[in-house]
Design a protein around this motif. Sequence first.
Motif, short mmCIF file in Angstrom:
data_model
loop_
_atom_site.label_atom_id
_atom_site.label_comp_id
_atom_site.label_asym_id
_atom_site.label_seq_id
_atom_site.Cartn_x
_atom_site.Cartn_y
_atom_site.Cartn_z
N ALA A 7 56.76 -22.55 -29.07
CA ALA A 7 57.20 -23.32 -30.47
C ALA A 7 58.00 -22.67 -31.46
CB ALA A 7 55.51 -24.77 -30.75
N LEU A 8 57.00 -22.05 -31.15
CA LEU A 8 58.14 -21.13 -32.40
C LEU A 8 59.23 -20.44 -31.53
CD1 LEU A 8 55.49 -19.26 -33.47
CD2 LEU A 8 56.93 -21.14 -35.28
N LEU A 9 59.54 -20.23 -30.26
CA LEU A 9 60.51 -20.25 -29.20
C LEU A 9 61.58 -21.30 -29.57
CD1 LEU A 9 62.45 -18.22 -27.72
CD2 LEU A 9 61.74 -19.33 -26.03
N GLU A 10 61.25 -22.39 -29.69
CA GLU A 10 62.25 -23.78 -29.34
C GLU A 10 62.10 -23.81 -31.13
OE1 GLU A 10 59.70 -26.94 -28.45
OE2 GLU A 10 59.35 -26.19 -25.88
N ARG A 11 62.28 -23.52 -31.65
CA ARG A 11 62.46 -23.48 -33.54
C ARG A 11 63.50 -22.02 -33.76
NH1 ARG A 11 58.95 -25.98 -38.09
NH2 ARG A 11 57.97 -27.49 -37.08
N GLY A 12 63.33 -21.28 -32.69
CA GLY A 12 64.71 -20.29 -33.20
C GLY A 12 63.23 -19.34 -33.84
N ALA A 13 62.87 -19.29 -33.63
CA ALA A 13 61.89 -17.95 -34.05
C ALA A 13 61.56 -16.62 -33.67
CB ALA A 13 60.60 -18.00 -34.16
N LEU A 34 52.00 -24.84 -36.71
CA LEU A 34 53.10 -24.98 -38.28
C LEU A 34 53.00 -25.26 -38.60
CD1 LEU A 34 55.05 -26.86 -34.22
CD2 LEU A 34 55.30 -23.60 -35.18
N LEU A 35 52.20 -26.50 -38.95
CA LEU A 35 52.08 -26.16 -40.63
C LEU A 35 51.50 -25.49 -41.90
CD1 LEU A 35 52.07 -29.38 -42.54
CD2 LEU A 35 50.08 -29.61 -41.93
N LEU A 36 50.49 -24.84 -40.83
CA LEU A 36 50.19 -23.46 -41.69
C LEU A 36 51.29 -22.82 -42.03
CD1 LEU A 36 47.83 -22.12 -43.86
CD2 LEU A 36 47.72 -20.67 -41.08
N ILE A 84 57.73 -19.70 -41.26
CA ILE A 84 59.30 -20.50 -41.00
C ILE A 84 59.51 -21.56 -42.01
CG2 ILE A 84 58.07 -19.77 -38.42
CD1 ILE A 84 57.34 -22.85 -37.99
N ARG A 85 60.35 -22.32 -41.36
CA ARG A 85 61.11 -23.30 -42.32
C ARG A 85 60.81 -24.64 -41.82
NH1 ARG A 85 67.59 -21.30 -42.65
NH2 ARG A 85 67.36 -19.62 -44.59
N PRO A 86 60.70 -25.61 -42.37
CA PRO A 86 60.53 -26.58 -41.93
C PRO A 86 61.23 -27.42 -41.14
CG PRO A 86 59.48 -26.77 -44.11
CD PRO A 86 60.21 -25.53 -43.61
N GLN A 87 60.68 -28.19 -40.37
CA GLN A 87 62.04 -28.75 -39.74
C GLN A 87 62.59 -30.18 -40.65
OE1 GLN A 87 59.86 -29.35 -35.61
NE2 GLN A 87 61.50 -28.31 -35.27
N SER A 88 64.30 -30.10 -40.25
CA SER A 88 64.51 -31.47 -41.15
C SER A 88 64.45 -32.90 -40.27
CB SER A 88 66.22 -31.00 -41.06
OG SER A 88 66.84 -30.27 -40.34
#
Length: 200
Positions: free
Chosen positions: A47-53, A187-189, A196-200
């Motif tokens: 999930a983090l990878l999908e967010r670019g982390a 992810l919320l934590l 990490i930045r919240p998803q827009s």
Amino acid sequence: MNNIVWQQHQVDRKQREAHKQQQAVVLWFTGLSGAGKSTVAGALEQALLERGAHTYLLDGDNVRHGLCADLGFSEADRSENLRRVGAVAGLMVDAGLIVLSAFISPLKSQRDAIRKALPDGKFIEVYVATSLEECEKRDVKGLYQKARLGEIKNFTGISDPYEAPEQPDIRLDTALLSLEQSVQQLLLLLEQRGIIRPQS
């Protein structure tokens, strides 16, 4: 050790974090064998990878193939195993990574030592609080059965103690939460703590 001095590099952790647009941290997944530590950690990394982390997953079995291949399963060797993993996790934090570490790490003193060795605020304790009964039902590797028969000595939760975290940063019971729910809570934590930045 007196002649060994820590080398300060020109590029530091804060610069690496800024370059990766994230805060480095260690998420330390602790819990009994079969609790779901590696499964949740792996799903979170995806999930983090999908967010670019930028991440790395350290898993108990994997490090024993290389980093800790010379260690057995005595109390001293298991503590040394965790010390080495904690040291590697610290280097990865310095590299600006989000590190996911999935280890039983049964003793509070072991986890506290790793927390203390990291910069302040860089250790998140994730207690995968799945019950012993549920872990035994799963028994993917057949380890609990062998431990009950006395074929495996010093097995955490059966013949060796597990000291559950009293105040973990987050508590997950994989018997009650779906994998997706566990990942969403993590992810919320991470968003709430500015990792990490919240998803827009």
